[in-house]
Write a protein that holds these residues in place. Structure first.
Motif, PDB file in Angstrom:
ATOM      1  N   GLY A 148      -4.200   2.109  -2.488  1.00  0.00           N
ATOM      2  CA  GLY A 148      -3.649   0.797  -2.780  1.00  0.00           C
ATOM      3  C   GLY A 148      -2.146   0.820  -2.940  1.00  0.00           C
ATOM      4  O   GLY A 148      -1.451   1.707  -2.459  1.00  0.00           O
ATOM      5  N   ALA A 149      -1.615  -0.203  -3.636  1.00  0.00           N
ATOM      6  CA  ALA A 149      -0.168  -0.367  -3.767  1.00  0.00           C
ATOM      7  C   ALA A 149       0.428   0.706  -4.656  1.00  0.00           C
ATOM      8  O   ALA A 149      -0.224   1.233  -5.551  1.00  0.00           O
ATOM      9  N   GLY A 150       1.677   1.018  -4.432  1.00  0.00           N
ATOM     10  CA  GLY A 150       2.365   1.987  -5.267  1.00  0.00           C
ATOM     11  C   GLY A 150       3.530   2.607  -4.528  1.00  0.00           C
ATOM     12  O   GLY A 150       4.016   2.082  -3.529  1.00  0.00           O
ATOM     13  N   LYS A 151       3.999   3.733  -5.042  1.00  0.00           N
ATOM     14  CA  LYS A 151       5.137   4.406  -4.434  1.00  0.00           C
ATOM     15  C   LYS A 151       4.820   4.855  -3.019  1.00  0.00           C
ATOM     16  O   LYS A 151       3.684   5.192  -2.692  1.00  0.00           O
ATOM     17  N   GLU A 152       5.848   4.871  -2.215  1.00  0.00           N
ATOM     18  CA  GLU A 152       5.756   5.397  -0.869  1.00  0.00           C
ATOM     19  C   GLU A 152       6.609   6.661  -0.801  1.00  0.00           C
ATOM     20  O   GLU A 152       7.638   6.759  -1.461  1.00  0.00           O
ATOM     21  N   LEU A 153       6.172   7.617  -0.012  1.00  0.00           N
ATOM     22  CA  LEU A 153       6.846   8.910   0.078  1.00  0.00           C
ATOM     23  C   LEU A 153       7.537   9.075   1.419  1.00  0.00           C
ATOM     24  O   LEU A 153       7.097   8.508   2.426  1.00  0.00           O
ATOM     25  N   HIS A 154       8.616   9.852   1.412  1.00  0.00           N
ATOM     26  CA  HIS A 154       9.234  10.172   2.692  1.00  0.00           C
ATOM     27  C   HIS A 154       9.616  11.648   2.729  1.00  0.00           C
ATOM     28  O   HIS A 154       9.904  12.270   1.712  1.00  0.00           O
ATOM     29  N   MET A 185       0.838  -1.190   0.000  1.00  0.00           N
ATOM     30  CA  MET A 185       0.000   0.000   0.000  1.00  0.00           C
ATOM     31  C   MET A 185       0.871   1.237   0.000  1.00  0.00           C
ATOM     32  O   MET A 185       1.952   1.256   0.564  1.00  0.00           O
ATOM     33  N   LYS A 186       0.393   2.286  -0.653  1.00  0.00           N
ATOM     34  CA  LYS A 186       1.114   3.549  -0.576  1.00  0.00           C
ATOM     35  C   LYS A 186       1.171   4.001   0.873  1.00  0.00           C
ATOM     36  O   LYS A 186       0.228   3.868   1.630  1.00  0.00           O
ATOM     37  N   LYS A 187       2.301   4.556   1.250  1.00  0.00           N
ATOM     38  CA  LYS A 187       2.461   5.071   2.596  1.00  0.00           C
ATOM     39  C   LYS A 187       3.184   6.401   2.526  1.00  0.00           C
ATOM     40  O   LYS A 187       3.901   6.691   1.569  1.00  0.00           O
ATOM     41  N   ILE A 188       3.004   7.223   3.546  1.00  0.00           N
ATOM     42  CA  ILE A 188       3.787   8.431   3.704  1.00  0.00           C
ATOM     43  C   ILE A 188       4.622   8.238   4.953  1.00  0.00           C
ATOM     44  O   ILE A 188       4.092   8.018   6.035  1.00  0.00           O
ATOM     45  N   TYR A 189       5.948   8.281   4.804  1.00  0.00           N
ATOM     46  CA  TYR A 189       6.782   8.069   5.961  1.00  0.00           C
ATOM     47  C   TYR A 189       8.149   8.681   5.746  1.00  0.00           C
ATOM     48  O   TYR A 189       8.393   9.427   4.804  1.00  0.00           O
ATOM     49  N   THR A 207       9.256   2.212  -6.056  1.00  0.00           N
ATOM     50  CA  THR A 207       8.660   2.323  -7.384  1.00  0.00           C
ATOM     51  C   THR A 207       7.169   2.003  -7.338  1.00  0.00           C
ATOM     52  O   THR A 207       6.639   1.529  -6.342  1.00  0.00           O
ATOM     53  N   GLY A 208       6.494   2.235  -8.452  1.00  0.00           N
ATOM     54  CA  GLY A 208       5.062   2.001  -8.548  1.00  0.00           C
ATOM     55  C   GLY A 208       4.363   3.252  -9.031  1.00  0.00           C
ATOM     56  O   GLY A 208       4.998   4.189  -9.508  1.00  0.00           O
ATOM     57  N   ASP A 209       3.034   3.283  -8.910  1.00  0.00           N
ATOM     58  CA  ASP A 209       2.313   4.474  -9.330  1.00  0.00           C
ATOM     59  C   ASP A 209       2.468   5.571  -8.275  1.00  0.00           C
ATOM     60  O   ASP A 209       2.734   5.317  -7.100  1.00  0.00           O
ATOM     61  N   ASP A 210       2.310   6.816  -8.702  1.00  0.00           N
ATOM     62  CA  ASP A 210       2.621   7.965  -7.862  1.00  0.00           C
ATOM     63  C   ASP A 210       1.532   8.261  -6.842  1.00  0.00           C
ATOM     64  O   ASP A 210       0.353   7.948  -7.033  1.00  0.00           O
ATOM     65  N   VAL A 211       1.950   8.914  -5.747  1.00  0.00           N
ATOM     66  CA  VAL A 211       1.011   9.539  -4.826  1.00  0.00           C
ATOM     67  C   VAL A 211       0.694  10.918  -5.395  1.00  0.00           C
ATOM     68  O   VAL A 211       1.596  11.728  -5.618  1.00  0.00           O
TER      69      VAL A 211
END
Length: 409
Positions: free
Chosen positions: A329-335, A1-5, A302-306
């Motif tokens: 859902g699944a995709g890029k995670e941000l930090h 899952m996309k996450k922000i961390y 990698t994956g689709d963007d937030v």
């Protein structure tokens, strides 16, 4: 899952090999297929013909590069053949040209009854001498390499012909390549360093270590930036540098000397600054834009963007502005990195407004973390917020581990 961390890491890569001119893995047929109707890896100007067929059984294995898909099957009928036409080797010296292929033989007695011939005109064919690797055994696959006799021509034909009624042969992963034993340079793994870390688009420098040089000057080029440092042609061990590469832009560096050719891939680092505390982000980015492409957030994988969405969230007692970030859902995670804190300082707090708009695809009681705080290491969690579906609503849980039972409505 996309996450922000909050985390940071870097990926770089290097590719080094003999220069491949042609390769064919015979496609991926679902059943026995005639050569004329098989979907090969290569299309025109490469042409395939012959009386053998393509099989999806006894797939290639056991050697480096085995594709494990379709293979050419020569039953024990003398005269069955497989012809490849249209390979252009004219840019290379005959002395450096080699041919390799995966070969399967069915019986111990079989040796080289599958003949291999080459032609420059389609009329006169010259047989090549080859042998399976010592100890390769029988009724298995082995990689065969022929190092002499491959002509330099605009239309190389290669013909494989069955000459025995005893053994059966299979063929896969045909490759024509140029290999020069004087190509001794070994590029190492590149490293990158940001020239600055500001909220503007900065530049970075890439360094490529190498060994095995000294055999003659190389032409070193990069798709972006300025090449400098040491030339592999003049010293044995050194470093190639590429300066002035824009942040967020990767580069491809090539080293060429006669028949020697190397390619090194540079993956751009994030030269994004550490945010000070207190940190506030209203997500006021253009709707539809990628947060990871901004100077305030960095993509962690990698994956689709937030993306930023037009959904300013509200909460009683808080004044909110800007837009929001959509996690689906699944995709890029941000930090986002922030100023380091220590246990001797006052407590560290984090807050955000969130809204769940749809969890129809979520399986009850499946759980996932969607917001994380780390101490800089991707796996050293200091706090994680989990979400899971419970009937027609959802629950949130807080933990510093990999899962939690600390759920509440």
């Amino acid at each position: 899952m996309k996450k922000i961390y909050f985390m940071l890491f870097m990926l770089t890569g290097v590719t080094m090999m003999a220069q491949t001119i042609y390769s064919e893995n015979m496609g991926t047929p679902s059943a026995t297929t005639p050569i004329a109707t098989n979907v090969f890896q290569n299309a025109a100007p490469i042409v395939y013909s012959g009386t053998a067929d393509i099989r999806a059984t006894t797939v290639s294995s056991g050697y480096t590069g085995a594709s494990g898909g379709g293979n050419v099957f020569f039953t024990n009928t003398a005269g069955r053949d497989f012809l490849i036409e249209g390979i252009n080797t004219s840019a290379f010296n005959t002395s450096t040209l080699q041919l390799s292929f995966g070969q399967y033989k069915s019986t111990t007695g079989a040796n080289n009854e599958l003949t291999i011939e080459v032609s420059t005109d389609g009329t006169t064919y010259t047989p090549l001498t080859y042998s399976r690797p010592t100890g390769a055994g029988t009724a298995n696959w082995a990689l065969v390499t022929i190092t002499t006799g491959i002509p330099s021509t605009t239309n190389l034909r290669i013909r494989f012909t069955q000459t025995t009624t005893t053994a059966q042969f299979r063929l896969d992963d045909v490759r024509v390549f140029s290999f020069d034993p004087t190509c001794t340079v070994v590029p190492g793994t590149p490293t990158t360093a940001c020239d600055a870390t500001t909220f503007a688009i900065d530049t970075y420098t890439a360094t490529i270590p190498f060994s095995g040089g000294g055999g003659g000057a190389y032409t070193v080029t990069s798709t972006v930036g300025t090449v400098g440092g040491d030339n592999p042609g003049s010293i044995a061990d050194g470093n190639i540098t590429v300066t002035g590469i824009p942040e967020g832009t990767g580069a491809t560096v090539t080293l060429v000397r006669n028949n020697c050719s190397y390619t090194v891939t540079i993956t751009a680092p994030d030269c994004k600054p550490v945010s000070g505390l207190p940190l506030y982000d209203s997500m006021d980015y253009p709707v539809g834009s990628s947060l990871g492409a901004t100077q305030f957030w960095a993509n962690a994988n990698t994956g689709d963007d937030v993306l930023a969405i037009a959904d300013n969230l509200t909460y009683a007692g808080l004044t909110s502005n800007g837009n929001a970030a959509g996690l689906n859902g699944a995709g890029k995670e941000l930090h986002k990195r922030f100023t380091a804190t220590t246990v001797t300082e006052s407590a560290l707090y984090a807050s955000f407004i969130m809204k769940v708009t749809d969890f129809a695809a979520t399986t009850d009681p499946s759980e996932t973390a969607f917001a994380i705080i780390t101490d800089g290491s991707a796996t050293n969690f200091r706090g994680r917020i989990f979400i899971k579906r419970t009937g027609t609503t959802y629950q949130l849980g807080l933990t510093s581990g990999t899962s939690t039972t600390n759920y509440t409505t």
